[in-house]
Enzyme design. Structure first.
Site, PDB file in Angstrom:
ATOM      1  N   HIS A 240      41.653 -36.420 -12.862  1.00 38.99           N
ATOM      2  CA  HIS A 240      40.970 -35.404 -13.668  1.00 38.99           C
ATOM      3  C   HIS A 240      41.521 -35.380 -15.094  1.00 38.99           C
ATOM      4  O   HIS A 240      40.778 -35.161 -16.056  1.00 38.99           O
ATOM      5  CB  HIS A 240      41.043 -34.014 -13.032  1.00 38.99           C
ATOM      6  CG  HIS A 240      40.227 -33.038 -13.813  1.00 38.99           C
ATOM      7  ND1 HIS A 240      38.862 -32.952 -13.687  1.00 38.99           N
ATOM      8  CD2 HIS A 240      40.567 -32.186 -14.814  1.00 38.99           C
ATOM      9  CE1 HIS A 240      38.391 -32.081 -14.563  1.00 38.99           C
ATOM     10  NE2 HIS A 240      39.403 -31.597 -15.262  1.00 38.99           N
ATOM     11  N   ASP A 244      39.487 -35.624 -18.571  1.00 33.88           N
ATOM     12  CA  ASP A 244      39.665 -34.756 -19.743  1.00 33.88           C
ATOM     13  C   ASP A 244      39.944 -35.573 -21.009  1.00 33.88           C
ATOM     14  O   ASP A 244      39.444 -35.254 -22.085  1.00 33.88           O
ATOM     15  CB  ASP A 244      40.824 -33.777 -19.505  1.00 33.88           C
ATOM     16  CG  ASP A 244      40.442 -32.620 -18.595  1.00 33.88           C
ATOM     17  OD1 ASP A 244      39.237 -32.344 -18.427  1.00 33.88           O
ATOM     18  OD2 ASP A 244      41.374 -31.975 -18.061  1.00 33.88           O
ATOM     19  N   HIS A 267      44.774 -30.754 -23.136  1.00 37.16           N
ATOM     20  CA  HIS A 267      43.816 -30.737 -24.246  1.00 37.16           C
ATOM     21  C   HIS A 267      44.504 -30.666 -25.610  1.00 37.16           C
ATOM     22  O   HIS A 267      44.078 -31.301 -26.566  1.00 37.16           O
ATOM     23  CB  HIS A 267      42.860 -29.553 -24.100  1.00 37.16           C
ATOM     24  CG  HIS A 267      42.065 -29.614 -22.833  1.00 37.16           C
ATOM     25  ND1 HIS A 267      41.233 -30.663 -22.525  1.00 37.16           N
ATOM     26  CD2 HIS A 267      41.993 -28.766 -21.786  1.00 37.16           C
ATOM     27  CE1 HIS A 267      40.674 -30.436 -21.354  1.00 37.16           C
ATOM     28  NE2 HIS A 267      41.116 -29.305 -20.879  1.00 37.16           N
TER      29      HIS A 267
END
Ligand SMILES: [Zn+2]
Length: 320
Positions: A240, A244, A267
């Protein structure tokens, strides 16, 4: 079908769900966009006219729990990363992403619903060469104990992620992925958002993650996975994170030719590395891909015609 040319969607396709942070219902519609348009969010349902925001690094206004795009009037689109990952991952260059609420729907926490929408819409080539940002020298960023680096890479776009959680069920995981659409669909696009039960509970009490549930988040406590259906991959968390990264780095505005590595990243780190790369005009150049000839053509300010090197044709489905 060779995709050395730019691509867009053939038609529109919609998905409906809730925002993971707001819990509010939202409908997202993917659609075609012209050559060189990139990805454009169109926020509908506002008083007055619709507002558009280009999916680029300059429009990022927050990276705390998700990647948020906006303009000088404030946030417009939250949790942009998974739908952007689906578009970039599937080899789409230009698309509109219309949403009638403040947040992209979380769906099952992965990019699967957006991939299905892209499949439903169909991908068509456009009458222009695909353009890339080619990384020319390594750029790295350290934030606390996280580390991110993007470096030159001769064959398309590669993502290497390492995570290291004190939570023993997640623990240490590493996953590396060379971006291509079929690999993205099979190995990365289905990996779901994850979180720790303690964090989710804390977010709930602070008014965040109101839409989070076992339907869209893989949740761990200190001893086990709490979702009864189990994991889709043993290393779903690391995968995952790769998803991202693909979404966050799509904010370069063009597909990248380079290798990105993140250690304990998220992020904020992804955005910091991309911003540092783009700020250094000696660290990259724009090239045009010509898959058939396996060469690239430098364009724009650095345009010097065909470059002799055998830069591989890129990311991309030159699988048929
Ligand atoms: Zn995510």
């Amino acid at each position: 079908m060779k995709f050395s040319r730019q691509t867009t969607l053939r038609a529109q396709a919609s998905v409906a769900g809730v925002g993971v942070h707001s819990g509010l219902p939202v409908t997202l519609t993917l659609g075609p966009a012209p050559v060189d348009a990139g990805f454009i969010f169109v926020r509908t349902g506002l008083e007055g006219s619709d507002r558009e925001v280009q999916a680029t690094a300059e429009q990022v206004i927050a990276t705390d729990f998700a990647t948020v795009l906006g303009d000088r009037n404030g946030p417009l689109v939250s949790t942009a990363e998974h739908v952007l990952a689906a578009l970039r991952g599937m080899g789409v260059d230009n698309a509109t992403i219309e949403i009638d609420g403040p947040e992209v729907p979380i769906m099952d926490g992965s990019a699967a619903a957006f991939i299905a929408a892209i499949d439903q819409a169909g991908i068509v080539t456009q009458p222009a060469q695909r353009r890339f940002i080619q990384v020319l020298k390594p750029i790295s960023v350290k934030i606390g104990d996280s580390f991110g680096e993007i470096r030159p890479h001769t064959n398309g776009f590669r993502v290497e992620v390492e995570i290291d959680f004190t939570n023993p069920v997640i623990g240490q995981q590493a996953y590396a992925f060379d971006l291509n659409p079929e690999g993205f669909r099979r190995e990365v696009g289905r990996a779901r958002t994850f979180g720790l039960m303690n964090d989710v509970a804390r977010l709930w009490s602070a008014g965040y993650a109101l839409g989070a549930s076992f339907d869209n988040t893989v949740v761990f406590d200190d001893e086990r996975l709490l979702n009864t259906e189990g994991l889709r991959y043993a290393d779903e968390c690391a995968r995952h994170k790769v998803l991202d990264v693909i979404g966050d780095l799509s904010l370069a505005g063009l597909p990248l030719l380079g290798a990105y590595r993140s250690v304990r990243g998220g992020h904020k780190l992804n955005h910091a590395v991309l911003t540092a790369l783009l700020a250094d005009r000696t660290a990259w150049r724009v090239v045009e891909g010509e898959a058939a000839r396996r060469t690239t053509r430098a364009v724009g300010e650095v345009g010097r015609g065909i470059v002799g090197g055998r830069v591989a044709a890129a990311f991309g489905p030159d699988v048929s």
